[in-house]
Design a protein around this motif. Structure first.
Motif, PDB file in Angstrom:
ATOM      1  N   SER A  58      45.907  45.689  41.202  1.00 46.80           N
ATOM      2  CA  SER A  58      46.718  46.138  40.066  1.00 46.80           C
ATOM      3  C   SER A  58      47.671  47.271  40.521  1.00 46.80           C
ATOM      4  N   GLN A  94      40.231  44.306  42.329  1.00 42.41           N
ATOM      5  CA  GLN A  94      41.181  44.195  41.213  1.00 42.41           C
ATOM      6  C   GLN A  94      41.941  45.515  41.006  1.00 42.41           C
ATOM      7  N   GLU A 106      39.330  37.528  38.761  1.00 44.58           N
ATOM      8  CA  GLU A 106      40.116  38.741  38.453  1.00 44.58           C
ATOM      9  C   GLU A 106      41.602  38.391  38.304  1.00 44.58           C
TER      10      GLU A 106
END
Ligand code: PEP
Length: 251
Positions: free
Chosen positions: A187, A183, A224
């Motif tokens: 991101s 994750q 996620e």
């Protein structure tokens, strides 16, 4: 809302006969799946696998291609050839191509542009090696691969492609990145997409995680918020495990 996507990368596994047998067995097991399903057989099986999946939600992807339309490029295939063999997708810049065959991000960028011009959707792979992660260089490596591999693309195009974060240390090793590690990089990829393209491209581009994905860890990855799917190697070679991954449930 990004549609989840599960990709099976068969690498250099399965003959034509084995590929057809596999998809015939898979078909009844994935009828209630709510994700996009892509299978990437070797070149020799593309056409047969594509014919065997015509009436289904399974789409076919090549594992590589060359950026020219035709010519003296022994051993290569063009985007048009992949398209006519029934492909809708193509995996580009897989770490095995980068490490074993010397693929560069510059060539990935040319291949991506050629694939798009032919009407194929590229699945562009990025990922750091174990030493790079250990020495704190993950973002530098991913950032460089991202900028160079996507250099030929526009924001509009990026909205429709797929990126796969595949840490090299997790591929075929049984060492899955934790959902938190994946994750965090996903991101970062969204942030990079805003910086190099725009927010709409960042909101729409689908980001896959790849590296020792199995039926046991798919749900914890898919929960996620920036993980839109997975790229599966080993576990995509067995019908039972691939079907379980495709039919994942968020618990
Ligand atoms: C891959 O080759 O893209 C991959 C993720 O392999 P595995 O699932 O076997 O780690």
């Amino acid at each position: 809302m990004r549609q989840p996507v599960i990709v099976g990368n068969w690498k250099m596994h399965k003959t034509i006969r084995e590929s057809i047998h596999f998809v015939e067995q898979l078909k009844p097991l994935i009828q209630s799946a709510s994700c996009d399903i892509i299978v990437s057989p070797p070149f020799t099986s593309l056409s047969a696998a594509s014919k065997a999946t015509l009436d289904t939600q399974i789409k076919i992807g090549a594992q590589d291609l060359y950026w020219e339309n035709s010519g003296a490029f022994t051993g290569e295939i063009s985007p048009q050839m992949a398209l006519e063999a029934g492909c809708r997708y193509v995996i580009l810049g897989h770490s095995e191509r980068r490490i074993i065959f010397g693929e560069t991000s510059q060539s990935v960028s040319k291949k991506a542009a050629a694939a798009i011009a032919a009407g194929l959707i590229p699945i562009i792979c990025l990922g750091e090696k174990e030493k790079e992660r250990q020495s704190g260089k993950t973002h530098d490596v991913i950032g460089m691969q991202f900028r160079q591999s996507l250099a030929s693309l526009t924001p509009e195009i990026v909205s429709h492609i797929i990126l796969a974060y595949e840490p090299v240390w997790a591929i075929g090793t049984g060492m899955t990145a934790t959902p938190q590690i994946a994750q965090e990089v996903h991101s970062y990829l969204r942030q990079l997409t805003i910086e190099m393209f725009n927010r709409s491209a960042s909101d729409n581009v689908r980001l896959l995680y790849g590296g020792s994905v199995k039926p046991e860890n798919i749900s914890s990855l898919m929960v996620e918020k920036d993980i839109d799917g997975v790229l599966v190697g080993g576990a995509s070679l067995k019908v039972e495990s691939f079907a379980k991954i495709i039919n994942f449930e968020i618990r």
